[in-house]
Design a protein around this motif. Structure first.
Motif, short mmCIF file in Angstrom:
data_model
loop_
_atom_site.label_atom_id
_atom_site.label_comp_id
_atom_site.label_asym_id
_atom_site.label_seq_id
_atom_site.Cartn_x
_atom_site.Cartn_y
_atom_site.Cartn_z
N VAL A 151 2.16 -4.94 10.98
CA VAL A 151 0.41 -5.02 10.85
C VAL A 151 0.09 -4.32 10.20
N ALA A 152 0.54 -2.87 9.81
CA ALA A 152 0.07 -1.57 9.45
C ALA A 152 0.46 -1.63 8.36
N ASP A 153 1.29 -1.95 7.63
CA ASP A 153 1.32 -2.66 6.33
C ASP A 153 0.64 -3.93 5.38
N LEU A 154 0.34 -4.36 6.47
CA LEU A 154 -0.64 -6.06 6.27
C LEU A 154 -2.13 -4.73 5.58
N VAL A 155 -2.59 -3.80 6.55
CA VAL A 155 -3.70 -3.25 6.93
C VAL A 155 -3.91 -2.30 5.41
N SER A 156 -2.95 -1.72 5.19
CA SER A 156 -2.52 -1.59 4.43
C SER A 156 -2.58 -2.24 2.66
N ARG A 157 -2.53 -3.09 2.21
CA ARG A 157 -2.51 -3.59 1.61
C ARG A 157 -4.17 -3.86 0.53
N GLY A 158 -4.92 -4.08 1.96
CA GLY A 158 -6.83 -3.03 1.42
C GLY A 158 -6.59 -2.09 0.47
N ARG A 159 -5.74 -1.13 0.60
CA ARG A 159 -6.23 -0.12 -0.51
C ARG A 159 -5.25 -0.59 -1.96
N GLN A 160 -4.72 -1.32 -1.96
CA GLN A 160 -4.42 -1.77 -3.79
C GLN A 160 -5.33 -1.21 -4.65
N PRO A 161 -7.00 -2.33 -4.72
CA PRO A 161 -7.53 -1.92 -5.63
C PRO A 161 -7.95 -0.20 -5.95
N HIS A 162 -7.47 0.27 -5.47
CA HIS A 162 -8.48 1.56 -5.55
C HIS A 162 -6.71 2.83 -5.65
N GLN A 163 -5.58 1.91 -5.93
CA GLN A 163 -4.52 3.46 -6.60
C GLN A 163 -4.16 2.91 -7.85
N SER A 164 -3.88 3.03 -8.32
CA SER A 164 -2.89 3.11 -9.35
C SER A 164 -1.07 3.63 -9.74
N TRP A 165 -1.04 3.52 -10.91
CA TRP A 165 1.04 3.71 -11.20
C TRP A 165 0.65 5.30 -11.01
N TRP A 166 0.22 5.94 -11.17
CA TRP A 166 0.16 7.17 -11.16
C TRP A 166 -0.21 7.57 -10.28
N GLN A 167 -1.25 7.48 -9.01
CA GLN A 167 -1.30 7.68 -7.26
C GLN A 167 -1.10 6.62 -6.15
N GLN A 168 0.29 6.51 -5.26
CA GLN A 168 0.28 5.08 -4.90
C GLN A 168 -0.54 4.93 -3.44
N TRP A 169 -0.55 6.31 -3.25
CA TRP A 169 -1.15 7.10 -2.15
C TRP A 169 -1.55 8.01 -2.26
N SER A 170 -3.10 7.81 -1.03
CA SER A 170 -3.19 8.97 -1.13
C SER A 170 -3.86 9.48 0.32
N PRO A 171 -4.50 10.76 0.88
CA PRO A 171 -4.83 10.91 2.41
C PRO A 171 -6.05 10.23 2.46
N GLU A 172 -6.73 9.83 1.52
CA GLU A 172 -7.67 8.65 1.30
C GLU A 172 -7.52 7.60 2.07
N ASP A 173 -6.58 7.01 1.43
CA ASP A 173 -5.75 5.84 1.91
C ASP A 173 -5.30 5.62 3.18
N GLU A 174 -4.55 6.72 3.62
CA GLU A 174 -3.91 6.50 4.87
C GLU A 174 -5.54 7.17 5.94
N ALA A 175 -6.48 7.82 5.41
CA ALA A 175 -7.61 7.81 6.82
C ALA A 175 -8.64 6.15 6.73
N ALA A 176 -7.93 5.33 5.50
CA ALA A 176 -8.88 3.87 5.38
C ALA A 176 -8.32 3.46 6.35
N VAL A 177 -7.13 3.70 6.33
CA VAL A 177 -6.01 2.39 6.94
C VAL A 177 -6.29 2.66 9.04
N ALA A 178 -6.71 4.03 9.31
CA ALA A 178 -6.39 4.58 10.05
C ALA A 178 -7.94 4.07 10.67
#
Length: 283
Positions: free
Chosen positions: A96-123
Motif C-alpha cells: 500500500v505504501a509503495d502504491l500511494v508513493s507512486r502518486g508523487r511521481q509527477p512532482h519528481q525529477s531525475w535529480w530529486q527522486q524523493w523529498s520531505p514534501e513527498d514523504e509528508a504528502a504520502v503520510a
C-alpha cells in the motif's frame, strides 16, 4: 485563466465504431464538487475518461486552463489533474505504501527522486483515508474496500488541484462510503480542491454535490444545483423511475424515495395512488 479551469466543448466520444456521446458541452465549476449521475451506459464514465485524457475525443476538445488537453505534456497534466478510474489494477505484490508513493511521481525529477514534501504528502494521504495501518501490507491481501481506499490515497498523494473520481465508493460498505464522501467534501472546503465524481447513488450525489450533471443516452439532460435539478420528473426522465422527492431530514437536500415495491395487485394500486397524491400536492 478561464472562468472554468476544466471544460468540454462539442465532444463526440466513441469506442471504435460505437458512438457513446455527441456534442457534449460541460463546464466544471472551479472550487466545487461536481457529481455526474445517470443510468448505466449513459456515458458518464466515458465523459470522465475524456476529461482525464484517458479517451481521445472523436470531435471537440477538453480544455484545461484554457489550453487543449491533447496539447499539454502528460507530466504537466498529472501535476494539475488527478484521476481515479474504475477498477484500477495494481502491480502484483506491491505494498500500500509503495502504491500511494507512486502518486508523487509527477512532482519528481531525475535529480530529486524523493523529498520531505513527498514523504509528508504520502503520510497525510494514508492518514486521511484510514490506510496508514495497512501501509506495509500487500494490495493482493486486502479486501475490495481496503484496496479502494488505498487507490484514493494514491490520488490524494498526487496533490493536484482537480480530482476526477470514477465511482469512488465502489466496493465500500455504507459507513466507508460516507467516510470517503465526507473526505471529498473536506478536501473541497479545506483545501479548495475542485472535484468531479461519478456516482450511482442519486441521494448521495444530491447530498454531497454543489453542481449536478444528469446524463442519459450520451447527452446532458440537466445540470445545476441539486435542489434545482433533482425532481420527480427528472428522476422519471433519466432513470425511468416513479418516485417522490422530499427534503432530506438531515441536510435539506433532495431525497428520492422510490415508489412502493412490488405487492399484490390491490396493495400496488393503493401505493401508486399514494405516490400520485403526493406528487399532485407538491405540484
Amino acid at each position: 485563466m478561464t472562468a472554468h479551469r476544466l471544460e468540454a466543448r462539442g465532444l463526440t466520444l466513441a469506442y471504435e465504431a460505437r458512438t457513446v456521446a455527441e456534442g457534449l458541452d460541460v463546464s466544471i465549476p472551479d472550487g466545487r464538487v461536481t457529481v455526474i449521475v445517470g443510468p448505466n451506459a449513459c456515458g458518464k464514465s466515458t465523459l470522465l475518461r475524456a476529461l482525464g485524457r484517458l479517451l481521445k475525443p472523436v470531435r471537440g476538445a477538453v480544455l484545461l486552463d484554457g489550453q487543449e488537453l491533447a496539447r499539454i505534456p502528460t507530466k504537466r497534466i498529472a501535476q494539475r489533474l488527478g484521476l481515479l478510474p474504475q477498477s484500477p489494477t495494481a502491480p502484483e505484490g506491491i505494498s500500500v505504501a509503495d502504491l500511494v508513493s507512486r502518486g508523487r511521481q509527477p512532482h519528481q525529477s531525475w535529480w530529486q527522486q524523493w523529498s520531505p514534501e513527498d514523504e509528508a504528502a504520502v503520510a497525510e494521504a494514508l492518514e486521511r483515508t484510514s490506510t496508514a495501518e495497512l501501509a506495509e501490507r500487500s494490495m493482493d491481501e486486502l479486501s475490495g474496500g481496503q484496496r479502494q481506499r488505498a487507490w484514493i490515497a494514491m490520488t490524494l498523494a498526487q496533490g493536484t488541484d482537480i480530482l476526477l473520481l470514477d465511482e469512488p465508493t465502489t466496493y465500500l460498505d455504507i459507513a466507508h462510503q460516507v467516510e470517503v464522501l465526507d473526505l471529498v467534501r473536506r478536501l473541497n472546503v479545506e483545501r479548495g480542491r475542485t472535484v468531479v465524481a461519478v456516482l450511482h447513488d442519486l441521494n448521495q450525489a444530491a447530498r454531497y454535490a454543489d453542481h449536478l450533471v444528469a446524463m442519459r443516452d450520451g447527452r446532458v439532460v440537466a445540470e445545476g444545483a441539486p435542489g434545482e435539478v433533482v425532481t420527480a420528473e427528472l428522476v422519471r426522465e433519466v432513470f425511468g423511475l416513479d418516485s417522490v422527492v422530499v427534503p432530506d431530514p438531515v441536510t435539506g437536500t433532495p431525497l428520492v424515495v422510490p415508489g412502493a415495491p412490488w405487492a399484490a395487485r390491490a396493495d400496488a394500486a393503493d401505493a401508486v395512488d399514494a405516490v400520485d397524491a403526493v406528487n399532485a400536492a407538491e405540484a
